[in-house]
Design an enzyme around this catalytic site. Structure first.
Site, PDB file in Angstrom:
ATOM      1  N   CYS A   2       0.871  -1.094   0.187  1.00 12.23           N
ATOM      2  CA  CYS A   2       0.014   0.084   0.041  1.00 12.23           C
ATOM      3  C   CYS A   2       1.013   1.184  -0.166  1.00 12.23           C
ATOM      4  CB  CYS A   2      -0.953   0.206   1.100  1.00 12.23           C
ATOM      5  SG  CYS A   2      -2.077  -1.288   1.239  1.00 12.23           S
ATOM      6  N   ARG A  28       3.912  -0.204  -4.907  1.00 13.97           N
ATOM      7  CA  ARG A  28       3.696  -0.909  -3.409  1.00 13.97           C
ATOM      8  C   ARG A  28       2.328  -1.694  -3.462  1.00 13.97           C
ATOM      9  NH1 ARG A  28       6.992   2.001   0.502  1.00 13.97           N
ATOM     10  NH2 ARG A  28       5.618   0.929   1.901  1.00 13.97           N
ATOM     11  N   TRP A  66      -2.750  -2.517  -1.668  1.00 19.64           N
ATOM     12  CA  TRP A  66      -2.497  -4.178  -1.852  1.00 19.64           C
ATOM     13  C   TRP A  66      -3.319  -4.843  -0.679  1.00 19.64           C
ATOM     14  CZ3 TRP A  66      -0.345  -8.106   1.272  1.00 19.64           C
ATOM     15  CH2 TRP A  66       0.194  -9.190   0.489  1.00 19.64           C
ATOM     16  N   ASN A  92      -1.687   2.195   5.759  1.00 22.10           N
ATOM     17  CA  ASN A  92      -0.826   0.961   5.158  1.00 22.10           C
ATOM     18  C   ASN A  92      -0.387   0.309   6.459  1.00 22.10           C
ATOM     19  OD1 ASN A  92       1.061  -0.653   4.082  1.00 22.10           O
ATOM     20  ND2 ASN A  92       2.478   0.749   4.295  1.00 22.10           N
ATOM     21  N   GLY A  93      -0.626  -0.856   6.578  1.00 23.75           N
ATOM     22  CA  GLY A  93      -0.554  -1.848   7.649  1.00 23.75           C
ATOM     23  C   GLY A  93      -1.939  -2.499   8.109  1.00 23.75           C
ATOM     24  N   GLU A 451      16.923 -18.320  -7.699  1.00 26.25           N
ATOM     25  CA  GLU A 451      16.534 -16.995  -8.415  1.00 26.25           C
ATOM     26  C   GLU A 451      15.767 -16.996  -9.637  1.00 26.25           C
ATOM     27  OE1 GLU A 451      16.118 -14.243  -7.276  1.00 26.25           O
ATOM     28  OE2 GLU A 451      16.121 -12.764  -8.838  1.00 26.25           O
ATOM     29  N   LYS A 455      11.721 -15.949 -10.549  1.00 23.20           N
ATOM     30  CA  LYS A 455      11.406 -14.814 -11.354  1.00 23.20           C
ATOM     31  C   LYS A 455      10.461 -15.599 -12.271  1.00 23.20           C
ATOM     32  CE  LYS A 455      13.689 -11.390 -10.670  1.00 23.20           C
ATOM     33  NZ  LYS A 455      13.687 -11.708  -9.012  1.00 23.20           N
ATOM     34  N   GLU A 458       6.968 -15.356 -10.720  1.00 23.91           N
ATOM     35  CA  GLU A 458       6.387 -14.068 -10.295  1.00 23.91           C
ATOM     36  C   GLU A 458       5.959 -13.213 -11.641  1.00 23.91           C
ATOM     37  OE1 GLU A 458       8.868 -11.417  -8.025  1.00 23.91           O
ATOM     38  OE2 GLU A 458      10.745 -12.237  -8.695  1.00 23.91           O
ATOM     39  N   HIS A 474      15.937 -37.279  -5.317  1.00 22.30           N
ATOM     40  CA  HIS A 474      15.537 -37.826  -3.946  1.00 22.30           C
ATOM     41  C   HIS A 474      14.196 -37.271  -4.079  1.00 22.30           C
ATOM     42  CE1 HIS A 474      19.347 -38.924  -2.710  1.00 22.30           C
ATOM     43  NE2 HIS A 474      19.764 -37.449  -2.936  1.00 22.30           N
ATOM     44  N   LYS A 567       6.216  -4.635  -4.517  1.00 22.83           N
ATOM     45  CA  LYS A 567       7.676  -4.403  -4.389  1.00 22.83           C
ATOM     46  C   LYS A 567       8.123  -4.271  -2.905  1.00 22.83           C
ATOM     47  CE  LYS A 567      11.351  -2.726  -6.893  1.00 22.83           C
ATOM     48  NZ  LYS A 567      11.685  -3.717  -7.399  1.00 22.83           N
TER      49      LYS A 567
END
Ligand code: G6P
Length: 572
Positions: A2, A28, A66, A92-93, A451, A455, A458, A474, A567
């Protein structure tokens, strides 16, 4: 998560100006957006930030969401208002005890399913008997959870703001004072900022501001002047992700140069902190965690013992004391799980160092020593150049302990991967219908495989698993069928070739990213010119970034703003 903003200006500004500033916080969260002005206009909607009506005002607040509590709907979008539409808030929170607070506000008409709306009604109730400052103090004392809040009153010429744990900063722009979640919201207007600490609140008009603690005592706050590399306004790429991938050699050079000059003392201090600590623990989340895995590897090669732990699990997996050095790695410097872990380590007496992109972010302010990764503004939600510069900084650090790799040569290797773009594009086309993808690596290529998988998840929405080549047999090998794509990061380790052969023998399709010549295990090859492990890892990361980008492009996905993500993750 947010983004919140509040502007009080000496001059009239338009809704377009407000939305432009809000847009700078869009990374955000982008589920919904909204704004309210002191003339009582309240506009909000779901989806992309866009103009809903043209107005002018001198005081306004805005929000980009968000979602946490309550679905993505217009009613749940911020700002939220009190019963009479006279008090507007953006938040925000998470107000953890919102149901309890709501219970005490019987008779108030709630319109949304959010926790945030309770703030507007709480203030409405308190304002019946006391001024705003006291109402805010009551809220800070009674609320549980995390919050950064800006409050606007209809016809008011002031804004109020307060925070706990969630980030909040005041920008001083001369003709305007601007509250925001981070400096980027106003970095095109001013480089002067005052940062909130927990349980502080502020009252601002167009020409003055005052900060208070939760006892109502006025505070003398420091004004910081920050330096921040803006992205170029001219955009030559289809997406920020591609632009930021291409920026990597240049930002790596900028970082290396700063480590030789303005950050040389800090690097030296970090080296002595490491030498004087009994235990070195990296903490990070997401992509930054993968950088920390590479950091552990680099330091290990240089004979320095270190470990890394995902920040949200840190308390359960590490013993920390005054002989411990905790090194936090973070692009935003605001990731809530990381801040929590840093605070825990501090309480235990550990020293805190950090590698951060956003200057004066919370993690940086909590650290005993902080180095800038110098990646500049990164707009795409997925980290690319910020990850790369974390890796370069860690490589430079390991070099101080004798790891024999020259980071200065690495930008050449990076540029050479751009020459493989057409090949990568054609492999991406062939993978665009794949539902599952596996990436295997050994040693330094293991973090790289993780990594690349992140990517792919997402940005390309492909289920991807990055794993140690040795672990394949395994369990995961059971999933390999005719044509299952497996990206093998083949950098000279003979065992990774055997692992790739094991996949091939079961019908899997190997795509090799390699610096080996005459490799017969794969028809699809992304060949990389790298003569050492670190250079190979860095080149393979870029190949993975480009592959991800082109798969997502092939699928026409919202590359810079992938669904459900943000982000800066400021909730636990
Ligand atoms: C979010 C972002 C990722 C990032 C992670 C850690 O999940 O979408 O790109 O890697 O947060 O963020 P940090 O700012 O702490 O590096």
């Amino acid at each position: 998560m947010c983004g919140i903003i509040g502007i009080v200006s000496k001059n009239l500004f338009s809704s377009e100006d407000l939305l432009r500033a809000l847009k700078r916080l869009e990374y955000r969260g982008y589920d919904s957006f909204g704004y309210a002005t002191n003339s009582g206009i309240l506009e909000k909607d779901i989806g992309e930030i866009r103009l809903l009506s043209s107005n002018e005002c001198t005081t306004a607040i805005g929000h980009t969401r968000w979602a946490t509590h309550g679905g993505v709907t217009k009613l749940n979008a911020h700002p939220h208002a009190d019963c009479k539409n006279e008090i507007f808030i953006v938040h925000n929170g998470i107000i953890e005890n919102y149901l309890e607070l709501k219970e005490k506000l019987r008779g108030h008409v709630f319109r949304s399913e959010t926790d945030s709306e309770v703030i507007a009604h709480y203030l409405e109730e308190k304002l019946k008997t006391k001024p705003m400052r006291e109402a805010i103090i009551d809220f800070i004392n009674e609320a549980e959870g995390t919050f950064a809040v800006v409050v606007l009153q209809k016809s008011g010429q002031q804004l109020y703001a307060f925070k706990r744990d969630s980030p909040l900063v005041l920008g001083l722009a001369g003709d305007a004072n601007i509250f925001a979640s981070d400096i980027y919201a106003f970095s095109d207007k001013t480089n002067k900022a005052v940062f909130f600490e927990d349980d502080e609140f502020a009252e601002v008009s167009d020409s003055s501001y005052a900060f208070y603690n939760k006892s109502g005592n006025m505070l003398d706050k420091k004004i910081y002047e920050f330096e921040w590399k803006e992205e170029e306004s001219e955009m030559k790429f289809d997406h920020y992700m591609l632009k930021e991938i291409y920026e990597q050699p240049a930002v790596a050079e900028r970082l290396i140069n700063s480590l030789r000059t303005v950050q040389a003392d800090k690097l030296e201090n970090l080296v002595s902190l490491i030498k004087n600590s009994r235990r070195i623990i990296f903490i990070a989340v997401g992509t930054s965690y993968h950088a920390s895995l590479l950091g552990v590897y680099f330091l290990h090669k240089a004979g320095v013992e270190a470990q890394t732990i995902i920040a949200s699990e840190f308390k359960d997996y590490a013993n920390v004391d005054e002989n411990t050095l905790v090194i936090a790695i973070t692009q935003s410097g605001e990731t809530m799980d990381l801040i929590d872990a840093v605070k825990h380590a501090k309480r235990k007496g550990a020293k805190i160092a950090s590698l951060v992109n956003v200057p004066y972010s919370t993690v940086q302010r909590l650290s005993d020593l902080s180095l800038q990764i110098e990646a500049g503004q990164e707009i795409c939600v997925a980290a690319t150049k910020s990850f790369m510069n974390q890796v370069i900084l860690l490589l430079s650090l390991a070099r101080e302990f004798g790891y024999d790799v020259n980071p200065e040569k690495i930008s050449e290797v990076m540029r050479s991967v751009f020459g493989k773009e057409e090949k990568i594009k054609s492999i991406a086309r062939s993978l665009s219908a794949s539902k599952d993808l596996y990436i295997i690596g050994r040693g330094l290529s293991y973090p790289v495989s993780r990594e690349i998988a992140l990517k792919l998840k997402e940005i390309s929405y492909v289920h991807a698993e990055g794993m140690m080549g040795g672990e394949l047999k395994h369990g995961t090998l059971a999933l390999i069928e005719e044509g299952t794509p497996v990206i093998a990061l083949i950098n000279g380790n003979p065992h990774i070739i055997s692992n790739a052969m094991e996949v091939k023998a079961r019908g899997g399709r190997i795509i090799a990213v390699t610096n080996q010549k005459n490799l017969s295990v794969a028809k699809d090859l992304i060949e990389i010119d790298a003569d050492n492990d670190a250079a190979f890892a860095i080149a393979a990361i870029i190949a993975g970034q480009l592959l991800t980008y082109y798969i997502a492009k092939e699928k026409d996905l919202p590359i810079d703003k992938p669904r459900n993500l943000a982000k800066s993750v400021t909730v636990k």
